[in-house]
Design an enzyme around this catalytic site. Structure first.
Site, PDB file in Angstrom:
ATOM      1  N   GLU A  60     -72.748  60.434 -22.234  1.00  0.00           N
ATOM      2  CA  GLU A  60     -72.451  60.044 -23.620  1.00  0.00           C
ATOM      3  C   GLU A  60     -73.500  60.532 -24.609  1.00  0.00           C
ATOM      4  O   GLU A  60     -73.176  61.069 -25.671  1.00  0.00           O
ATOM      5  CB  GLU A  60     -72.273  58.528 -23.721  1.00  0.00           C
ATOM      6  CG  GLU A  60     -70.899  58.021 -23.285  1.00  0.00           C
ATOM      7  CD  GLU A  60     -70.685  58.015 -21.784  1.00  0.00           C
ATOM      8  OE1 GLU A  60     -71.670  58.206 -21.041  1.00  0.00           O
ATOM      9  OE2 GLU A  60     -69.533  57.829 -21.342  1.00  0.00           O
ATOM     10  N   HIS A 129     -67.097  45.766 -20.546  1.00  0.00           N
ATOM     11  CA  HIS A 129     -66.033  46.591 -21.128  1.00  0.00           C
ATOM     12  C   HIS A 129     -65.358  45.905 -22.314  1.00  0.00           C
ATOM     13  O   HIS A 129     -64.226  46.256 -22.660  1.00  0.00           O
ATOM     14  CB  HIS A 129     -64.964  46.917 -20.081  1.00  0.00           C
ATOM     15  CG  HIS A 129     -65.354  47.995 -19.133  1.00  0.00           C
ATOM     16  ND1 HIS A 129     -66.395  47.870 -18.238  1.00  0.00           N
ATOM     17  CD2 HIS A 129     -64.845  49.232 -18.927  1.00  0.00           C
ATOM     18  CE1 HIS A 129     -66.494  48.975 -17.522  1.00  0.00           C
ATOM     19  NE2 HIS A 129     -65.569  49.824 -17.925  1.00  0.00           N
TER      20      HIS A 129
END
Ligand SMILES: Cc1ncc(C[n+]2csc(CCOP(=O)(O)OP(=O)(O)O)c2C)c(N)n1
Lengths: 325, 322
Positions: A60, A129
């Site tokens: 990322e 998440h």
């Protein structure tokens, strides 16, 4: 008007902008051959080829930083974060590099980039998440932040975000990629920084964005039966914030409730309340209320998860509190 | 590197390195005189790296980015020393209008993508520049400078991997001055040759002796041309030494006097002077002339920076967003 899902609306916006401007490319995990983890980029590899729809390694910070560098050199990257939970690994690039480049270069280096993906809780994904990131990013100057789940808005705002010369963070929602709505065809843009009144009302201003707009609409419909008229105000872009729209609404209804997913400590809702109290103090007939996630990591269990998120019940009691009912 | 350089080039390199040396010495003085504040990382001892590398590229066309030890590189690329110095002093005539400072020199015109204060954070940006080069089918290259300690950062690895899988024309240059602040690289990295990090990414690698500018220049020239041709990235370790502490506030007590003395005897300026005398590119007297010439440039730049105006308060809100 065509009826499209949120994912189709986003896909249409991305496709149209890539057709219009050859310097736009999209990069992220699984965006190309897999057609996108949530299929937002479906069919785009076939249309634009592997230089413009690019599968990245799971890195990322790396590919966010690649985006910053490419944008500094004149390209217009759209970086897909599978979800914003993982983008936390890229916060160095977002906060320390993208947001500050223009300023610390004395106006020389623009970073015209979009970073997009879903944030917030989906359903039973557990603590890692389920995170909302807006409150972590809004207080960093140099970024624009869009937050919407309405298909038409997603299209109009995405097209503007791609054309914007700043770094725009675009916050979507996993839960709502399949939800549909009317979407104007062809060229259709919504300016960044302009909010939307989702429902007119007279008794209380309810500020909500992203998927909380849907909860707000449900709650407003429910309260209408009791004769309470709720005005729903959706900023759509958190930064820059359409403050006038919020102030005007509060000056009309004299009451404010902010409904936000995510933790309430030092949150964006705090900022809205602060601004309203400062600018509309004489108009307020009650102290503003906020409805937020409970201040715990997200539990996995469905019942607990539901309870941790803002609920209709808590929203209704907040509204009744400002109405002294 | 057997290849000789013309006398003219040797003189040019010498003057450039001397400018780097003298300007940084002057910067150190300005700091002590409290003409400016904040961090200040000097490049003294490492001049042959910048000069060797940046003369091997197409200045203003190839992209260059570095960390916070960034005063000298933009000058090699063509920035007026007065502009660099006035940035240091926070003046509006500075290359970032006084909003960048010591660690954030920038020049879009020179394709100098900046000095960056987050160790390792600039490496993905360089890969982004290389991505743009490939995307637009150019034959430019992107040069990324970083310190030896930056190779332990995650972003460095992520960036190398992407450069390698996509064949991006990126030249990643580790300026190995043997220390990250007070920590010897041998204490934080298990490799003897730092360039071996390239092996994990099936990437080309090279080791360069960065004391000898002739050597550095020749080797970098080959590397740059090869990268232009093949569009394959390379990890280059250039061995050098910083004579001063990590920043002006660091006396550098973690190194022995003997070590510093030994390294100073391999000063890139002394080495080049020897080569020039041997090759008869210059006579002993000429070096005095160079000193005078450079002293004049430095003093003019200092005066310019010192007399330059501060940014107006209205600048505060400029350049937050476009
Ligand atoms: C991410 C990050 N961690 C720590 C620091 C503090 N810091 C600044 S310079 C430095 C040492 C870096 O050394 P090296 O990369 O070898 O570069 P050199 O100073 O030798 O040129 C450290 C730890 C920082 N700026 N950024």
């Amino acid at each position: 008007m065509a009826i499209l899902t949120l994912r189709e609306a986003l896909n249409q916006a991305l496709t149209e902008e890539m057709e219009r401007d050859p310097s736009v490319f999209i990069m992220g995990e699984e965006v190309a051959q897999y057609d996108g983890a949530y299929k937002v980029t479906k069919g785009m590899l076939a249309k634009f080829g592997p230089m413009r729809v690019v599968d990245s390694p799971i890195s990322e910070a790396g590919f966010a930083g690649l985006g910053v560098g490419a944008a500094m050199c004149g390209l217009r990257p759209v970086i897909e974060m599978m979800t914003w939970n993982f983008a936390i690994q890229a916060f160095d690039q977002i906060i320390n590099h993208a947001a500050k480049m223009l300023y610390m270069s004395g106006g020389q280096y623009k970073v015209p980039m979009v970073i997009r993906g879903p944030h917030g809780a989906a359903h039973m994904l557990g603590a890692q998440h389920s995170q909302c990131v807006d409150h972590m990013l809004v207080n960093c100057p140099g970024l624009k932040i869009v937050s919407t789940v309405i298909p038409a808005e997603a299209k109009g705002l995405m097209k503007s975000a791609i054309r914007d010369d700043n770094t725009v963070l675009f916050l979507e929602s996993e839960m709502l990629y399949g939800r549909s709505g009317e979407v104007p065809e062809g060229e259709y843009t919504i300016p960044l920084g302009v909010g939307d009144i989702k429902r007119e009302g007279t008794d209380v201003t309810l500020v909500a964005w992203n998927k909380m707009v849907l909860l707000a609409l449900d709650v407003a419909a429910e309260l209408e039966k009791e004769g309470i008229s709720v005005e729903i105000v959706d900023p759509r872009t958190l930064m820059p914030l359409d403050e006038d729209m919020i102030f005007n609404s509060v000056r009309k209804t004299n009451r404010l409730v902010v409904l936000e997913e995510g933790w309430g400590v030092a949150s964006f809702g705090c900022h809205i309340v602060d601004r309203v109290v400062k600018e509309c103090f004489d108009y307020l007939d009650a102290p503003p209320e906020r409805v937020t996630n409970l201040f715990v990591p997200m539990p996995y269990n469905e019942r607990l998860e539901h309870e941790v998120m803002p609920t209709a019940e808590r929203t209704i009691s907040a509204i009744k509190a400002v109405l002294y009912k | 590197m057997a290849q000789k350089l013309s006398n003219q080039l040797l003189v040019a390199f010498y003057k450039e390195m001397l400018l780097g040396r003298r300007i940084e010495e002057r910067v150190g003085q300005l700091y002590v005189q409290q003409k400016f504040s904040g961090f200040c990382h000097l490049y003294i001892g490492q001049e042959a790296v910048g000069t060797g590398c940046l003369n091997a590229i197409r200045k203003g066309q190839d992209y260059v980015i570095t960390g916070y030890r960034d005063h000298f590189l933009p000058i090699i690329l063509g920035m007026d020393p007065g502009m660099m110095l006035s940035e240091l002093l926070g003046k509006v005539t500075g290359c970032a209008r006084g909003k960048g400072g010591s660690m954030h020199m920038f020049s879009e015109k020179l394709r100098f993508m900046g000095g960056h204060g987050i160790v390792g954070g600039q490496v993905p940006l360089a890969v982004g520049a290389a991505w743009k080069i490939k995307y637009n089918k150019e034959d430019n290259v992107a040069l990324c400078f970083l310190g030896d300690a930056a190779i332990n950062q995650g972003q460095f690895h992520e960036a190398l991997n992407m450069a390698a899988i996509w064949d991006l024309p990126c030249i990643i240059i580790i300026e190995n001055n043997m220390y990250g602040m007070g920590t010897a690289i041998s204490r934080t990295c298990s490799l003897n040759n730092l360039a071996d990090r390239a092996k994990g990414y099936n990437m080309r690698q090279a080791i360069v002796d960065g004391r000898n500018v002739v050597n550095t220049y020749n080797q970098m020239k080959e590397i740059v041309e090869e990268t232009r041709k093949t569009s394959k990235p390379i990890l280059v370790e250039i061995q050098t030494y910083r004579f001063r502490g990590h920043s002006v506030s660091d006396p550098g007590n973690y190194r022995t006097k003997e070590e510093v003395e030994k390294e100073r005897s391999r000063d890139c300026l002394i080495l080049l002077k020897d080569i020039m005398l041997q090759q008869k590119a210059a006579k002993e007297d000429d070096f005095e002339t160079y000193e005078e010439e450079i002293a004049d440039i430095v003093e003019k730049a200092v005066t310019f920076a010192d007399e330059a105006p501060e940014p107006g308060l209205e600048e505060i809100y400029e350049h937050v967003l476009v």
